[in-house]
Structures are given as C-alpha cells and as structure tokens.
Write an enzyme that holds these catalytic residues in place. Structure first.
Site, PDB file in Angstrom:
ATOM      1  N   ARG A 209       4.335  10.960  23.275  1.00  0.00           N
ATOM      2  CA  ARG A 209       5.545  10.877  24.111  1.00  0.00           C
ATOM      3  C   ARG A 209       6.799  10.840  23.235  1.00  0.00           C
ATOM      4  NH1 ARG A 209       2.043   7.759  27.917  1.00  0.00           N
ATOM      5  NH2 ARG A 209       2.318   5.841  26.731  1.00  0.00           N
ATOM      6  N   PHE A 225       2.529  16.019  36.398  1.00  0.00           N
ATOM      7  CA  PHE A 225       1.542  14.934  36.339  1.00  0.00           C
ATOM      8  C   PHE A 225       2.168  13.750  35.582  1.00  0.00           C
ATOM      9  CE2 PHE A 225      -0.568  19.089  35.832  1.00  0.00           C
ATOM     10  CZ  PHE A 225      -1.368  19.136  36.965  1.00  0.00           C
ATOM     11  N   ASP A 246       4.839  14.372  40.429  1.00  0.00           N
ATOM     12  CA  ASP A 246       3.537  13.741  40.598  1.00  0.00           C
ATOM     13  C   ASP A 246       3.192  13.732  42.077  1.00  0.00           C
ATOM     14  OD1 ASP A 246       1.772  11.890  38.492  1.00  0.00           O
ATOM     15  OD2 ASP A 246       1.389  11.428  40.599  1.00  0.00           O
ATOM     16  N   ALA A 274       1.104  19.425  41.618  1.00  0.00           N
ATOM     17  CA  ALA A 274       1.709  20.118  40.475  1.00  0.00           C
ATOM     18  C   ALA A 274       1.397  21.612  40.468  1.00  0.00           C
ATOM     19  CB  ALA A 274       1.247  19.476  39.167  1.00  0.00           C
ATOM     20  N   ASP A 294       0.500  16.937  31.480  1.00  0.00           N
ATOM     21  CA  ASP A 294      -0.414  15.870  31.067  1.00  0.00           C
ATOM     22  C   ASP A 294      -1.292  15.492  32.259  1.00  0.00           C
ATOM     23  OD1 ASP A 294      -1.670  13.864  29.643  1.00  0.00           O
ATOM     24  OD2 ASP A 294      -0.104  12.384  30.022  1.00  0.00           O
ATOM     25  N   CYS A 334      -7.344  15.329  28.446  1.00  0.00           N
ATOM     26  CA  CYS A 334      -7.936  14.037  28.078  1.00  0.00           C
ATOM     27  C   CYS A 334      -9.439  13.999  28.318  1.00  0.00           C
ATOM     28  CB  CYS A 334      -7.244  12.897  28.825  1.00  0.00           C
ATOM     29  SG  CYS A 334      -7.360  13.022  30.630  1.00  0.00           S
TER      30      CYS A 334
END
Length: 390
Positions: A209, A225, A246, A274, A294, A334
């Site tokens: 970030r 997101f 979001d 999104a 993200d 992730c």
C-alpha cells in the site's frame, strides 16, 4: 496410550525439510489411542522420529507437526515460539506502525495459530482443533508476553468446520472496542475486529500500500475491491482524486470514516460489483493514471484454478483498457494456487488481447510479518505486480 503415527515409505522427506502437515493418505498405520487434538508422535516408515504434533482424525491434515525434538516439552515450546515470533516483529517495525501479524501459523512454527496486533489489542484465530483446545493456555502466554488490553477470538473461518470446530467470535480476555484506531504508513486507520473481514484488516498488504504512492502522484486513481480503504488512503496522499469501489456498504462506510479521520477530501466511494463497474467505465470512455486491483482469492483449491484464471484475466484485461497511456496498473492475487508464473502468464495474455504493451516495474509479495517457509509453498501466497501500460 498416546497416538504413534507411522508414515508410508519415503513420505517423510517433505516433513524433514520443514513442512508441518501430515496428510491422512501418507500414513501407513496408527498405534495407540487418545483424543482428537492430543499430541501424536510421528515416525518414518523405518521408525525414525520425525516430530510430534496435534492430531485430528476429522481433518485431511491428520497431524500438524509442532515439536521437532524428542526432548521438547509442549508448554515450554509454545511460550518459546510465541516469544520468538514477537521478537521478530519488534525488529521489523518501529513507531510508524502499531498493527502487524504477530504470529503467522506454520511460518512461526505454531501451526494453525494466527495472532494479529491492532494497537493495544490482539485478535487471534485458532484454526485447528489442537490449537483451539489450548486457547486459554495460549492466551495466558500472550498476556505475559504482550500485556494487551484485550484478546478477541475470530472463529468464523470456514476451515474450522473441517476441524470439527464451531464458528464463533468471542472475547477471550479483557475488552475490545467497537473500532480500534491503528497507525499504518503514517495514517490513522480504524479496524473493526469483530465484523471486519478476516481479523479486521489485511495486514499483509501494508508495505505494498505504501509502495503505490509513487505511482499515484497527481493522478486520477481507481481502487477496486477497496475493502476499508488501505490502498485508497495511501494513494490519496499524493493523488489528484481517488475512486474507491467495493460491493460492501460496510466497507465503504469504513473508507469514508478513514478518509475523514485523515483529512482527505479527494476520495469518493462507489458501491458496486467491480467487474460490472469496470465495464461501465470502459463503455463511458473513462481513463485513469493508476488502477489498483486487490480482489479476494478467486480460488481456494486447485480444482478452482481454471475458473479463477478466467476471472483474473477478465478483470485485468478490462482494467488495462482503463489505464491512460504511460499510466500504471497495480494488480494482486492472494491465492497460493494462482502461482506467480501462472499469474504473470495471465497478465501477459491480458496485455496481448487488449492490444496494450506492458512493462513490469515491480513484483512484490506479502509483508515480512507474514514470512513464508521455503519448505511450505502454501505460506507464500500474495503477489502484487506493478505494471506500466503503454
């Protein structure tokens, strides 16, 4: 008599290299009888000692190795490992941040235990039966080592069901406020440890970030997101304007509260899916100096990888079309099943299919309070690519 677990021939190699998981299908036989969650001793096919760990016949991961020496005592080892994990974080972080992951499960030799620090409070996840059965003992050690004002259990992770555990959130020690204020990258952020995702905030992206600031100077930024706004607020320190997107109204409430708390007036929010929002922006001819993606994990098993690949390609291809020439795309995954080579292949195909030339400027991973074991690829999961789109 405590359980004794004997592996099939040659199944010990991965464990001797440092991996902690003994799968049920790797076991030749089990001797003795005890309760699920108790300590079991694991031996190679030829009788060599491999280690001891918590056993659970309800789980595909039959044993999670914890003790690697026959001389180690359980209680002393728990305290030693917790102290070592906290000592590492003290070396990693100074006064600029008071929120970080204190214990990262297998990477800190404490399988299935997660502990995050938010200011004066700790939020813990006990993701195996063995660890959950010892949560009071572990809380005693955490109080001794860290002296928190409160310890909160986030027990709503679906993996707990596979361990035969209930999904429950509750206070373990002290107190926990409705919102916890923390410092990250010079910003003040609020964390909802009770209702927020995971333990309240995604700490693994903290350094990524901060890194996006250099790519957002004077730019119009789109953060998809966005969750509670970690990327959005870091971008807003230097950007002309930021749009935070979001699907969760609760997350966007947090973005607005965090923006106001830090005095930002250049952040606006959009509650939308999104994927649909990106397509609508493309149809409207919008462009941005920096687009940030993200998303949550699109795949949580190997079987889901093909569908996830299509999802990642869809969102990245559309995002690339929205980046103005010379602008930047910050894109993350992730899921450890979406490996770095596979993720990069998806980006290469996305750039080719949308007719844009892309340069890789940075490839980043999870913050160092989320260490990964070379012997356990599952602990290396986060990847963040920063591309210039021409």
């Amino acid at each position: 008599m405590p359980y004794e677990v004997y592996l099939k021939k040659n199944e010990e190699r991965r464990l001797l290299a440092g991996h902690a998981w003994v799968y049920a299908n790797e076991v030749a036989r089990i001797e003795g009888k005890d309760k699920n969650g108790s300590l079991a001793t694991v031996y190679a096919h030829d009788g060599r000692f491999i280690g001891r760990g918590y056993i659970n016949h309800l789980s595909k991961i039959l044993v999670r190795l914890f003790l690697r020496s026959e001389a180690e005592e359980e209680d002393a080892a728990l305290e030693k490992r917790i102290c070592a994990a906290f000592a590492l974080r003290k070396k990693l972080f100074g006064e600029e941040t008071d929120c970080f992951r204190c214990i990262f499960a297998e990477a800190d030799d404490l399988p299935a235990l997660i502990v995050d620090r938010y200011g004066d409070y700790l939020v813990a996840e006990f993701l195996s039966l063995g660890m959950d059965q010892r949560k009071e003992k572990i809380s005693d050690i955490l109080e001794k080592v860290c002296a928190p004002k409160g310890i909160y259990l986030r027990g709503d992770a679906p993996v707990r069901r596979k361990e035969g555990l209930p999904l429950e959130n509750k206070l373990l020690r002290g107190e926990i406020p409705e919102r916890i204020l923390v410092r990250e990258n010079g910003l003040t952020m609020e964390v909802d440890a009770v209702h927020g995702q995971k333990t309240g905030y995604f700490l693994d992206q903290k350094e990524n970030r901060f890194a996006v600031r250099r790519y957002c100077r004077g730019a119009r930024v789109l953060d998809c997101f966005c969750n509670s706004g970690g990327f959005s607020l870091n971008a807003a320190t230097v950007a002309r304007e930021v749009t935070a997107v979001d699907i969760s109204p609760l997350a966007l409430e947090s973005v607005r509260a965090n923006a106001a708390r830090n005095g930002f007036t250049n952040i606006r929010t959009a509650c939308a899916d999104a994927f649909e929002y990106l397509r609508a922006l493309r149809a409207a001819g919008e462009t941005f100096g920096c687009v940030i993606l993200d998303p949550p994990a699109f795949c949580k098993s190997a079987a889901e990888v093909p569908g996830a690949y299509r999802g990642y390609k869809d969102v990245n291809l559309t995002a690339m079309k929205l980046v103005e020439p010379g602008g930047f795309l910050v894109t993350c995954s992730c899921s450890h099943y979406m490996t770095m080579p596979l993720f990069e292949k998806m980006l290469r195909e996305s750039a080719r299919d949308c007719g844009r030339r892309a340069k890789i400027l940075e490839v980043r991973v999870q913050a160092p309070d989320h260490p990964s074991l070379l012997a356990a690829e599952e602990t290396s999961y986060l990847k963040a690519y920063i591309l210039q789109i021409e």
